[in-house]
Scaffold this motif. Structure first.
Motif, PDB file in Angstrom:
ATOM      1  N   ASP A   1      22.375   9.994   7.065  1.00  0.00           N
ATOM      2  CA  ASP A   1      21.498  10.795   6.213  1.00  0.00           C
ATOM      3  C   ASP A   1      21.815  12.280   6.329  1.00  0.00           C
ATOM      4  N   ALA A   2      20.974  13.109   5.703  1.00  0.00           N
ATOM      5  CA  ALA A   2      21.214  14.553   5.683  1.00  0.00           C
ATOM      6  C   ALA A   2      21.156  15.158   7.072  1.00  0.00           C
ATOM      7  N   SER A   3      20.254  14.671   7.915  1.00  0.00           N
ATOM      8  CA  SER A   3      20.134  15.230   9.265  1.00  0.00           C
ATOM      9  C   SER A   3      21.385  14.927  10.088  1.00  0.00           C
ATOM     10  N   PHE A   4      21.954  13.731   9.890  1.00  0.00           N
ATOM     11  CA  PHE A   4      23.187  13.357  10.591  1.00  0.00           C
ATOM     12  C   PHE A   4      24.341  14.258  10.140  1.00  0.00           C
ATOM     13  N   THR A   5      24.480  14.416   8.840  1.00  0.00           N
ATOM     14  CA  THR A   5      25.557  15.255   8.296  1.00  0.00           C
ATOM     15  C   THR A   5      25.423  16.698   8.761  1.00  0.00           C
ATOM     16  N   HIS A   6      24.195  17.201   8.762  1.00  0.00           N
ATOM     17  CA  HIS A   6      23.961  18.579   9.198  1.00  0.00           C
ATOM     18  C   HIS A   6      24.298  18.746  10.673  1.00  0.00           C
ATOM     19  N   ALA A   7      23.965  17.746  11.480  1.00  0.00           N
ATOM     20  CA  ALA A   7      24.266  17.805  12.913  1.00  0.00           C
ATOM     21  C   ALA A   7      25.769  17.815  13.159  1.00  0.00           C
ATOM     22  N   ILE A   8      26.508  16.970  12.440  1.00  0.00           N
ATOM     23  CA  ILE A   8      27.964  16.921  12.600  1.00  0.00           C
ATOM     24  C   ILE A   8      28.589  18.244  12.169  1.00  0.00           C
ATOM     25  N   THR A   9      28.047  18.839  11.120  1.00  0.00           N
ATOM     26  CA  THR A   9      28.556  20.137  10.661  1.00  0.00           C
ATOM     27  C   THR A   9      28.396  21.204  11.737  1.00  0.00           C
ATOM     28  N   ARG A  10      27.250  21.190  12.417  1.00  0.00           N
ATOM     29  CA  ARG A  10      27.021  22.148  13.496  1.00  0.00           C
ATOM     30  C   ARG A  10      27.934  21.880  14.685  1.00  0.00           C
ATOM     31  N   MET A  11      28.196  20.605  14.968  1.00  0.00           N
ATOM     32  CA  MET A  11      29.126  20.266  16.049  1.00  0.00           C
ATOM     33  C   MET A  11      30.534  20.774  15.737  1.00  0.00           C
TER      34      MET A  11
END
Length: 278
Positions: free
Chosen positions: A193-203
């Motif tokens: 979901d969006a939260s997963f994608t956003h987290a990976i982007t920050r990583m």
């Protein structure tokens, strides 16, 4: 799968030059160390809990558990891969006094596979937990063929030499994970979901900062011609790796990634338990 790939790669490497087999095996062994410590270890430990969630009839908890594990593996694999890239010359120096440009060059390619192959182990186990052993098996058959075709093309057709074997591994590992992720997303629509994608982007953002810092550190603690022993090389490697990892964790904490927050909180509880209680 690994046996067939190894057999083909060994056969192709033997046609390149004397010592190519040993050089390639040493480079692949180095890149497999973090994969085993991160991907295999975490996936193996998490598998019983994933099975338990499905046995409870709670696919929602299974999806949440799987997403959390994937995030942790990516969070750990990214900085290790970046450090491997930056310190590839130091790692090669551990094997050969004075270093080995070929091993370092292979690690410059294989660092990408560290990320994909670490993820692969939890991705494949998610199918096993759902009593589906056929899907990972069929995908493995496909990737065997793909790796063979790419390895032959890169080494024999495009004359990439031993680097062609490494590129074949990286591309195959990436495609394998993408296929698994595609099927997983169809079965569990809210997994990525969006939260997963956003987290990976920050990583990934934190990893870029880590690469910059570690790269600058190599300028201050560069390998010298006289650094031909483990004792001379390891302190520099350890310092660069430590600063890089601390940078990564710090940036992740600033970006409010829960993996970094949980990690630093646990470290604080261990080192300063009284301060935490107060």
């Amino acid at each position: 799968v690994d046996y067939v790939n190894t057999l083909v790669e060994t056969s192709l490497a033997s046609r390149l030059y004397v010592g190519a087999i040993r050089t390639f095996q040493q480079a692949t062994t180095l890149h497999m160390v973090p994969i085993t410590l991160i991907g295999v270890a975490i996936s193996t430990a998490a598998f019983p809990k994933m099975n338990e969630r499905l046995n409870q009839g709670r696919p929602d908890l299974f999806r949440r558990e799987l997403q959390s594990i994937i995030r942790v593996i990516i969070w750990l694999a990214l900085p290790v891969a970046v450090v491997t890239l930056v310190t590839r010359g130091y790692l090669a120096n551990f094997l050969y006094n004075g270093g080995n440009p070929t091993v370092a060059g292979l690690l410059e390619i294989l660092w990408i596979a560290i990320i994909f192959r670490s993820i692969y182990h939890i991705a494949s186990r998610s199918f096993y937990a759902q009593q589906d052993t056929k899907t990972p098996l069929y995908i493995s058959f496909f990737t065997i063929g793909l790796n063979i075709v790419l390895a032959v093309l890169f080494t024999m057709k495009f004359n990439l030499g031993i680097s062609g074997l490494a590129w074949a591994q990286v591309i195959t590992a990436g495609i394998e994970v993408m296929i698994l992720f595609f099927i997983m997303s169809r079965r569990m629509p809210k997994l990525f979901d969006a939260s997963f994608t956003h987290a990976i982007t920050r990583m990934v953002t934190a990893s870029v900062v880590t690469w910059i810092v570690a790269y600058v550190m190599t300028g201050f603690f560069n390998l010298l011609i006289t650094d031909k022993s483990f004792a001379a090389t390891f302190p520099k490697f350890a310092l660069i790796a430590a600063v890089g990892l601390v940078t990564y964790i710090t940036v992740c904490r600033l970006l409010n990634l829960r993996e970094a927050v949980d990690f630093t909180d646990r470290i604080q509880n261990i080192l300063f338990p009284r301060l935490r209680r107060s």
